[in-house]
Scaffold this motif. Sequence first.
Motif, PDB file in Angstrom:
ATOM      1  N   VAL A  60       0.835  -1.203   0.000  1.00  0.00           N
ATOM      2  CA  VAL A  60       0.000   0.000   0.000  1.00  0.00           C
ATOM      3  C   VAL A  60       0.870   1.254   0.000  1.00  0.00           C
ATOM      4  O   VAL A  60       0.624   2.193  -0.771  1.00  0.00           O
ATOM      5  N   VAL A  61       1.902   1.280   0.840  1.00  0.00           N
ATOM      6  CA  VAL A  61       2.775   2.456   0.913  1.00  0.00           C
ATOM      7  C   VAL A  61       3.465   2.687  -0.430  1.00  0.00           C
ATOM      8  O   VAL A  61       3.537   3.824  -0.926  1.00  0.00           O
ATOM      9  N   VAL A  73      -0.807   7.966   3.632  1.00  0.00           N
ATOM     10  CA  VAL A  73      -1.243   6.682   4.192  1.00  0.00           C
ATOM     11  C   VAL A  73      -1.385   6.845   5.703  1.00  0.00           C
ATOM     12  O   VAL A  73      -0.500   7.413   6.347  1.00  0.00           O
ATOM     13  N   VAL A  74      -2.492   6.357   6.247  1.00  0.00           N
ATOM     14  CA  VAL A  74      -2.682   6.346   7.696  1.00  0.00           C
ATOM     15  C   VAL A  74      -2.828   4.895   8.134  1.00  0.00           C
ATOM     16  O   VAL A  74      -3.644   4.147   7.570  1.00  0.00           O
ATOM     17  N   ALA A  94       7.695   2.100   9.445  1.00  0.00           N
ATOM     18  CA  ALA A  94       8.782   3.065   9.254  1.00  0.00           C
ATOM     19  C   ALA A  94       9.686   2.647   8.099  1.00  0.00           C
ATOM     20  O   ALA A  94      10.072   3.470   7.255  1.00  0.00           O
ATOM     21  N   ASN A  95      10.036   1.364   8.032  1.00  0.00           N
ATOM     22  CA  ASN A  95      10.907   0.874   6.960  1.00  0.00           C
ATOM     23  C   ASN A  95      10.228   1.003   5.599  1.00  0.00           C
ATOM     24  O   ASN A  95      10.861   1.387   4.604  1.00  0.00           O
ATOM     25  N   ALA A  96       8.944   0.690   5.542  1.00  0.00           N
ATOM     26  CA  ALA A  96       8.214   0.774   4.276  1.00  0.00           C
ATOM     27  C   ALA A  96       8.125   2.215   3.795  1.00  0.00           C
ATOM     28  O   ALA A  96       8.304   2.493   2.596  1.00  0.00           O
ATOM     29  N   SER A  97       7.868   3.153   4.719  1.00  0.00           N
ATOM     30  CA  SER A  97       7.733   4.554   4.322  1.00  0.00           C
ATOM     31  C   SER A  97       9.072   5.144   3.890  1.00  0.00           C
ATOM     32  O   SER A  97       9.140   5.929   2.936  1.00  0.00           O
ATOM     33  N   ARG A  98      10.163   4.746   4.561  1.00  0.00           N
ATOM     34  CA  ARG A  98      11.492   5.224   4.151  1.00  0.00           C
ATOM     35  C   ARG A  98      11.878   4.643   2.796  1.00  0.00           C
ATOM     36  O   ARG A  98      12.411   5.358   1.940  1.00  0.00           O
ATOM     37  N   ALA A  99      11.610   3.360   2.607  1.00  0.00           N
ATOM     38  CA  ALA A  99      11.960   2.723   1.340  1.00  0.00           C
ATOM     39  C   ALA A  99      11.209   3.353   0.168  1.00  0.00           C
ATOM     40  O   ALA A  99      11.741   3.460  -0.945  1.00  0.00           O
ATOM     41  N   ALA A 100       9.964   3.793   0.437  1.00  0.00           N
ATOM     42  CA  ALA A 100       9.163   4.399  -0.628  1.00  0.00           C
ATOM     43  C   ALA A 100       9.441   5.891  -0.785  1.00  0.00           C
ATOM     44  O   ALA A 100       8.960   6.513  -1.732  1.00  0.00           O
ATOM     45  N   ALA A 103       8.283   9.131   3.966  1.00  0.00           N
ATOM     46  CA  ALA A 103       8.201   9.036   5.421  1.00  0.00           C
ATOM     47  C   ALA A 103       7.349  10.152   6.022  1.00  0.00           C
ATOM     48  O   ALA A 103       6.719   9.971   7.065  1.00  0.00           O
ATOM     49  N   ASP A 104       7.321  11.318   5.343  1.00  0.00           N
ATOM     50  CA  ASP A 104       6.532  12.448   5.854  1.00  0.00           C
ATOM     51  C   ASP A 104       5.071  12.365   5.449  1.00  0.00           C
ATOM     52  O   ASP A 104       4.264  13.231   5.805  1.00  0.00           O
TER      53      ASP A 104
END
Length: 284
Positions: A60-61, A73-74, A94-100, A103-104
């Motif tokens: 999803v992210v 994304v929430v 956190a890892n998924a948002s950084r990889a994509a 993160a913000d």
Amino acid sequence: AASAAASAAASAAASSSSSDPVVLPASILGRYVFVPTQHIGDLSVLRYSKMTVEALIRGVVAACAARDDAVPVVVKIHPHVDDAETALQRAIIANASRAAGIADRVFVSTASIGFLTTHALFTVTLNGGTVVDNFYTGTPVLTTARSLFAATDAVLYDPDLDRGLRTAFDMFAAPHDRADADDAWGDDRRRRQRQIVCWLRKMSMNVDKTPAANVDVLQMHLDNMHANLSLGAVAEAPQQGGTRDQPGAASVPGTLDDVVGHEDDRSRRRSRRRRVVGDLRLEH
């Protein structure tokens, strides 16, 4: 002074970082994709889902990051997982948002499920029980794993997450407005969601019912199970003058009424239940 302090607090809340557990920026309301997580070891995931909770979050992210406008994304972590799994799920997010690279734009919230489904563009889940919260709020939900509701139009079901997300974005994304998403979901789907909610309330025990009503619900399920088992026994019973491969006349002792119970017997059972219901203690 009190008013100024309140204004300052509100301003600080509005500028909270993505790690804030409850507060979401007003600018993303009606525009985010909502992911309520499940227990990683949930049997409904292990048995009926082709993908894991982690794969769902990452998928999803990544899909939201790939949109031209990086859809927010929430995520709401299941409130009943233990501290160790909560930490694990936070690390996955956190890892998924950084990889994509967004993160913000990824937020973890402990706000009420009703609030989060109501203000989402749409919800995505494997087969979590939170899908029923979408039914209560009449909001769009994409499910990717087998569930009781997968074959109904109360959900958008697709076991292929990427394909399902493309369909959902095509239905709800432009122009990222809650009202437009409501129109795209449609009255027929919301009607089906309401019907399922009514059916669930009728068929389940809950604290809003009297003890006697809850006992009647339980007895209804037991009676139906008994009837189904008995009918199965009738269907599987050996036949007179033949074998299972060569049916003959039925030789099951008694009649079908004897097997599933007479109505007057059932009435007497209900009367006996009502006499003892005062001693019953139900836990929610």
